[in-house]
Design a protein around this motif. Structure first.
Motif, PDB file in Angstrom:
ATOM      1  N   ALA A   9      46.596  39.194  34.771  1.00 52.62           N
ATOM      2  CA  ALA A   9      46.021  40.534  34.801  1.00 52.62           C
ATOM      3  C   ALA A   9      46.997  41.524  35.428  1.00 52.62           C
ATOM      4  CB  ALA A   9      44.709  40.517  35.576  1.00 52.62           C
ATOM      5  N   SER A  10      47.666  41.122  36.499  1.00 48.66           N
ATOM      6  CA  SER A  10      48.646  41.997  37.151  1.00 48.66           C
ATOM      7  C   SER A  10      49.810  42.296  36.217  1.00 48.66           C
ATOM      8  CB  SER A  10      49.145  41.350  38.446  1.00 48.66           C
ATOM      9  OG  SER A  10      48.084  41.188  39.370  1.00 48.66           O
ATOM     10  N   LYS A  54      39.120  45.209  27.622  1.00 45.52           N
ATOM     11  CA  LYS A  54      38.719  43.963  26.975  1.00 45.52           C
ATOM     12  C   LYS A  54      39.473  42.767  27.545  1.00 45.52           C
ATOM     13  CE  LYS A  54      37.547  46.119  22.531  1.00 45.52           C
ATOM     14  NZ  LYS A  54      37.873  46.197  21.079  1.00 45.52           N
ATOM     15  N   GLN A  55      40.759  42.924  27.715  1.00 41.67           N
ATOM     16  CA  GLN A  55      41.569  41.810  28.207  1.00 41.67           C
ATOM     17  C   GLN A  55      41.239  41.475  29.656  1.00 41.67           C
ATOM     18  OE1 GLN A  55      45.281  43.796  27.144  1.00 41.67           O
ATOM     19  NE2 GLN A  55      45.717  42.188  25.645  1.00 41.67           N
ATOM     20  N   LEU A  56      41.143  42.490  30.496  1.00 44.67           N
ATOM     21  CA  LEU A  56      40.888  42.250  31.918  1.00 44.67           C
ATOM     22  C   LEU A  56      39.492  41.675  32.144  1.00 44.67           C
ATOM     23  CD1 LEU A  56      42.463  45.522  33.324  1.00 44.67           C
ATOM     24  CD2 LEU A  56      43.344  43.210  33.662  1.00 44.67           C
ATOM     25  N   LEU A  62      34.247  39.437  38.908  1.00 45.39           N
ATOM     26  CA  LEU A  62      33.886  40.738  39.454  1.00 45.39           C
ATOM     27  C   LEU A  62      34.635  41.010  40.750  1.00 45.39           C
ATOM     28  CD1 LEU A  62      32.212  43.322  39.553  1.00 45.39           C
ATOM     29  CD2 LEU A  62      30.356  41.990  40.606  1.00 45.39           C
ATOM     30  N   ASP A  63      34.669  40.045  41.650  1.00 43.83           N
ATOM     31  CA  ASP A  63      35.369  40.244  42.929  1.00 43.83           C
ATOM     32  C   ASP A  63      36.858  40.499  42.712  1.00 43.83           C
ATOM     33  OD1 ASP A  63      33.049  39.963  44.356  1.00 43.83           O
ATOM     34  OD2 ASP A  63      33.372  37.864  44.866  1.00 43.83           O
ATOM     35  N   GLU A  64      37.460  39.795  41.769  1.00 40.81           N
ATOM     36  CA  GLU A  64      38.883  39.999  41.484  1.00 40.81           C
ATOM     37  C   GLU A  64      39.124  41.385  40.896  1.00 40.81           C
ATOM     38  OE1 GLU A  64      40.288  35.387  40.521  1.00 40.81           O
ATOM     39  OE2 GLU A  64      39.497  36.682  38.919  1.00 40.81           O
ATOM     40  N   ALA A  65      38.222  41.817  40.023  1.00 44.07           N
ATOM     41  CA  ALA A  65      38.365  43.151  39.422  1.00 44.07           C
ATOM     42  C   ALA A  65      38.303  44.234  40.481  1.00 44.07           C
ATOM     43  CB  ALA A  65      37.278  43.362  38.374  1.00 44.07           C
ATOM     44  N   GLY A  84      35.953  51.291  35.395  1.00 48.36           N
ATOM     45  CA  GLY A  84      34.586  51.464  34.922  1.00 48.36           C
ATOM     46  C   GLY A  84      34.260  50.549  33.755  1.00 48.36           C
ATOM     47  N   GLY A  85      35.189  50.444  32.802  1.00 48.91           N
ATOM     48  CA  GLY A  85      34.943  49.586  31.657  1.00 48.91           C
ATOM     49  C   GLY A  85      34.777  48.124  32.035  1.00 48.91           C
ATOM     50  N   VAL A  86      35.609  47.657  32.956  1.00 50.81           N
ATOM     51  CA  VAL A  86      35.530  46.263  33.395  1.00 50.81           C
ATOM     52  C   VAL A  86      34.253  46.023  34.195  1.00 50.81           C
ATOM     53  CG1 VAL A  86      36.631  44.500  34.836  1.00 50.81           C
ATOM     54  CG2 VAL A  86      38.030  45.943  33.347  1.00 50.81           C
ATOM     55  N   ILE A  87      33.936  46.943  35.100  1.00 50.04           N
ATOM     56  CA  ILE A  87      32.725  46.809  35.897  1.00 50.04           C
ATOM     57  C   ILE A  87      31.483  46.839  35.011  1.00 50.04           C
ATOM     58  CG2 ILE A  87      31.295  47.973  37.632  1.00 50.04           C
ATOM     59  CD1 ILE A  87      33.686  46.395  38.734  1.00 50.04           C
ATOM     60  N   GLY A  88      31.514  47.666  33.984  1.00 47.69           N
ATOM     61  CA  GLY A  88      30.390  47.725  33.066  1.00 47.69           C
ATOM     62  C   GLY A  88      30.113  46.402  32.379  1.00 47.69           C
TER      63      GLY A  88
END
Length: 231
Positions: A9-10, A54-56, A62-65, A84-88
């Motif tokens: 992800a990084s 999408k990828q992330l 959730l904690d990593e995001a 926001g997109g990832v949290i959603g």
């Protein structure tokens, strides 16, 4: 050696930032004014942001995001969209709503977040009620862009059959004298879209309950613009 999901992800974010376009950043910050802080716009196009979401979402918990993206989201416009997109996708409304309202900064972020909030509401009645309570709680938020979010989200709630125009009007009528331009414009946009449904009772209710001169002027202009684009 194989990368861990967090390392992957990084690396993905490092690659994403190589897509920065200075000229596009200037356009977005100065001409479309997507953020109240022009210096926070990196100039990465939305198609790449959506791809990163999408990828992330597949790589991170959730904690990593939150650990990887939340601080960046406070600093940069594009990371507000990504976060926001990832949290959603990863969070429940109880987990995500309190994270998103403080990130609203400029008109574009709340206008993107409205999709996410409606997505949570569509999960079930419990989630819908959590969202509706949050809209009431943040309707008078000190942050005008958070207030905007509580208004524009009704567009998606109505569109997906998750709320009625009458409920939306009940929410915005007490907010019509707000002095923030982007809040006033959000109300005008919502009223224009509701008027286009053609329900006579709604048109009469708007005429009766919306009395603020500035909002009415914006509403009439938005309605004319919508009618021209639909012609």
């Amino acid at each position: 050696m194989q990368q861990s999901p967090l390392e992957e992800a990084s690396a993905l974010l490092a690659q994403l930032e190589q897509r920065r376009e200075p000229a596009y950043a200037d356009f977005m910050a100065l001409r479309t004014k997507v953020s109240s802080r022009p210096e926070s716009v990196l100039g990465i196009r939305m198609k790449w942001l959506r791809q990163a979401v999408k990828q992330l979402s597949c790589l991170l918990t959730l904690d990593e995001a939150i650990a990887l993206l939340h601080e960046r989201a406070f600093a940069w416009y594009e990371y507000k969209i990504i976060f926001g997109g990832v949290i959603g996708r990863l969070a429940t409304p109880n987990e995500g709503l309190l994270l998103l309202y403080p990130l609203c900064d400029g008109w574009a972020v709340p206008d993107y977040y409205k999709e996410l909030l409606a997505g949570w509401a569509s999960r079930g009645e419990v989630e819908r009620q959590i969202l509706l309570r949050s809209l009431a709680e943040h309707a008078h938020d000190a942050n005008p862009y958070a207030r905007r979010l509580t208004i524009v989200v009704w567009l998606d709630l109505i569109r997906h059959g998750l709320a009625t125009p009458r409920a939306a009007l009940d929410h915005v009528a007490p907010l019509q004298h707000d002095e923030a331009y982007y809040v006033q414009m959000a109300i005008a946009w919502l009223l224009a879209e509701m008027t286009l449904t053609g329900e006579p009772f709604l048109t009469e209710a708007i005429r009766t309950e919306i009395t603020d001169a500035t909002v009415l002027r914006m509403y009439q202009q938005k309605l004319r613009d919508s009618l021209r684009s639909n012609a």
